[in-house]
Design an enzyme around this catalytic site. Structure first.
Site, short mmCIF file in Angstrom:
data_model
loop_
_atom_site.label_atom_id
_atom_site.label_comp_id
_atom_site.label_asym_id
_atom_site.label_seq_id
_atom_site.Cartn_x
_atom_site.Cartn_y
_atom_site.Cartn_z
N HIS A 5 63.55 -90.07 91.43
CA HIS A 5 62.47 -91.01 91.06
C HIS A 5 63.21 -92.21 90.46
O HIS A 5 64.63 -92.36 90.58
CB HIS A 5 62.04 -90.16 89.77
CG HIS A 5 60.98 -89.20 90.20
ND1 HIS A 5 59.69 -89.28 90.15
CD2 HIS A 5 61.43 -87.83 90.29
CE1 HIS A 5 59.11 -88.19 90.26
NE2 HIS A 5 60.02 -87.28 90.64
N GLU A 38 66.56 -89.62 87.98
CA GLU A 38 65.99 -90.99 87.57
C GLU A 38 67.03 -91.93 87.73
O GLU A 38 68.36 -91.79 87.47
CB GLU A 38 65.63 -90.80 86.14
CG GLU A 38 64.40 -89.77 85.80
CD GLU A 38 63.11 -90.33 86.38
OE1 GLU A 38 62.69 -91.59 86.79
OE2 GLU A 38 62.08 -89.51 86.01
N HIS A 72 56.50 -90.37 94.03
CA HIS A 72 56.02 -91.46 93.27
C HIS A 72 56.26 -93.17 94.27
O HIS A 72 57.40 -93.21 94.17
CB HIS A 72 56.58 -91.76 91.80
CG HIS A 72 55.88 -90.71 91.14
ND1 HIS A 72 56.54 -90.19 90.00
CD2 HIS A 72 54.96 -89.83 91.15
CE1 HIS A 72 56.08 -89.15 89.47
NE2 HIS A 72 55.05 -88.93 90.18
N GLU A 84 58.40 -96.17 93.31
CA GLU A 84 59.62 -96.01 92.78
C GLU A 84 60.50 -96.06 93.94
O GLU A 84 61.37 -95.28 94.42
CB GLU A 84 59.63 -94.60 92.16
CG GLU A 84 58.86 -94.56 90.67
CD GLU A 84 58.96 -93.37 90.26
OE1 GLU A 84 58.27 -93.11 89.12
OE2 GLU A 84 59.44 -92.11 90.73
ZN LIG Z 1 58.65 -90.59 89.47
#
Ligand SMILES: [Zn+2]
Length: 480
Positions: free
Chosen positions: A328, A401, A230, A233
């Site tokens: 992420h 994350e 992504h 990010e």
């Molecule tokens: Zn992501």
């Protein structure tokens, strides 16, 4: 983040505004309505035509106030979060309010004190604006969309100011970083091109391990790490760089890890999206983290390349793929945390909790209590879910994350905003946790080399931005 984005049901059509936004603004001068003649100092010039730039449109709404529109991801208008633009031709002491009016999300860390980043020509280090200058609210003028407004005071006429959603980390920066590592000729660091993106950018694959592990016929325990699927990010890249910097260092833990493990790292899975200033998608508008089940070699070439390699390793009897971690950043949660899979086999499920528990002991910003295990249908195409289903019971697949904003240290309630350095430190802690996981601690030379620590830097006055202590306008944006 790995979650599906949420658009406000009241947000009208899915575009966020009726006028389609084509590309980024390019040296766009905002003149007061009715003004003709040469632009003067204080007629702001907005620009986002640079790498990872994003700003689609500017509307001046009053002498001080500007509505700013995020340019949606290329070929996918549903995603509007990342912004990154410059402002120049300012007047000294010029005060403004910028309203970002077309976010595609409703939940945001702006509610919890997050603030946009700023730097300027004479103060090139990114700083977060003070939260008291930032407002996040539902605005009746924008179809009840959530708007983020911030007040700012330009203080140096010659400076070009840059504002961004989070610390930028561009494709070019990444290439220069890898070039600099290659020049060091380390015999335990290898860089290869695993494939190319649709726009012909490199998909880099790094291998970090002792050369002994690459001998013909050697058995390999592989830890596979990916990042930036992504593109908006950006913290993912800082964490990834922290992992790499630690693994190639002379730290005794790094040496032991290189002897026992083979680290395969593809730090930037979506180089086109990163270059273009997208938040979530590739050039063609695909969320690549929903295409692991059947990536196409022409539409999702980088994902296809990584998947092929992983399957090839899986089928190689000499290779044991032990970990897959996809990095992420999260736009609504604090701290670092993980997502893992749910298995029927209770013992496998328990074993999967070991790594995040160990990481929690090593990293003060990592939260085990926020770590969760799921099998939601919407995440079926993610790397973690797909590989968790493919690989056998000896492999662990996680999404790592990290908050776009801050972490809360255990026992306190104060949010500590992440810096670039703090993201990299999380990466170093991820790397050293493999030592604990594999119980390699007795092998580390007994020399007192501490983990590199965070430096506390006090900002000199010359580096500070002068910020409005009050909003100086007789109407606050809340009342518009
Ligand atoms: Zn992501």
């Amino acid at each position: 983040m790995a979650e599906r984005s949420q658009t406000a049901p009241e947000a009208g059509n899915d575009m966020g505004n009726e006028d389609a936004i084509g590309g980024n603004v390019s040296k766009y001068t905002v003149l007061p309505s009715g003004y003709c003649g040469q632009p003067k100092k204080g007629h702001l010039i907005f620009d986002a035509c640079f790498e990872s730039g994003n700003l689609g449109r500017v509307d001046q709404v009053s002498e001080f106030e500007y509505d700013l529109f995020i340019r949606p991801d290329t070929c996918n208008p549903r995603f509007r979060v990342w912004f990154n633009f410059t402002v120049e031709n300012v007047k000294e002491s010029q005060r403004v309010i910028f309203n970002i009016v077309n976010f595609s999300k409703t939940k945001s860390l702006y509610r919890d004190g997050m603030a946009p980043m700023v730097k300027s020509t004479s103060r090139p280090k990114w700083q977060r604006l003070p939260p008291k200058n930032v407002y996040y609210y539902r605005c009746p003028d924008h179809r009840k969309n959530y708007v983020m407004s911030f007040a700012f005071c330009f203080d140096r006429e010659e400076d070009i100011y840059q504002f961004a959603y989070c610390y930028p980390y561009t494709y070019t920066r990444f290439q220069h970083y890898l070039d600099s590592l290659q020049k060091r000729n380390m015999d335990y660091f290898f860089r290869e091109q695993l494939g190319q993106s649709v726009q012909q950018r490199q998909l880099d694959l790094l291998t970090i391990t002792s050369p002994d592990n690459l001998r013909e016929g050697a058995e390999q325990k592989v830890v596979f790490i990916t990042g930036r699927v992504h593109p908006g990010e950006t913290p993912s890249s800082f964490v990834c760089q922290g992992i790499i910097d630690f693994l190639i260092s002379q730290h005794p833990i790094a040496r032991v890890l290189r002897e026992h493990l083979v680290f395969k790292i593809a730090p930037m899975l979506n180089p086109d999206g990163v270059y273009l200033g997208n938040y979530r998608c590739s050039l063609m508008g695909f969320d690549l983290n929903r295409h692991w089940l059947d990536p196409s070699p022409w539409a999702h070439p980088t994902l296809h390349g990584v998947k092929q390699l992983i399957i090839q390793m899986y089928n190689d009897p000499k290779t044991s793929l032990e970990f897959y971690i996809d990095i992420h950043a999260h736009s609504t949660m604090m701290n670092g945390f993980m997502y893992g899979n749910i298995f029927e086999d209770e013992e496998r499920f328990q074993r999967q909790a070991i790594f995040p528990k160990l990481l929690c002991q090593n990293a003060e910003d990592f939260s085990y209590s926020s770590t969760s295990f799921n099998r939601d249908a919407v995440k079926a195409g993610t790397g973690r879910r797909f590989l968790g289903g493919l690989l056998d019971h000896t492999s662990y697949c996680y999404t790592l994350e990290v908050s776009f904003y801050s972490y809360i240290i255990g026992g306190t309630t104060a949010a500590v905003p992440y810096t670039e350095e703090a993201y990299m430190k999380l990466g170093r802690n991820v790397a050293r946790t493999f030592l604990d996981y594999y119980r390699l601690n007795p092998l580390v030379e007994r020399v007192a080399i501490p983990m590199p620590r965070l430096r506390m830097v006090v900002m000199p006055a010359s580096q500070r931005f002068s910020l409005p202590s009050d909003l100086m306008l007789n109407q606050t944006p809340l009342e518009r």
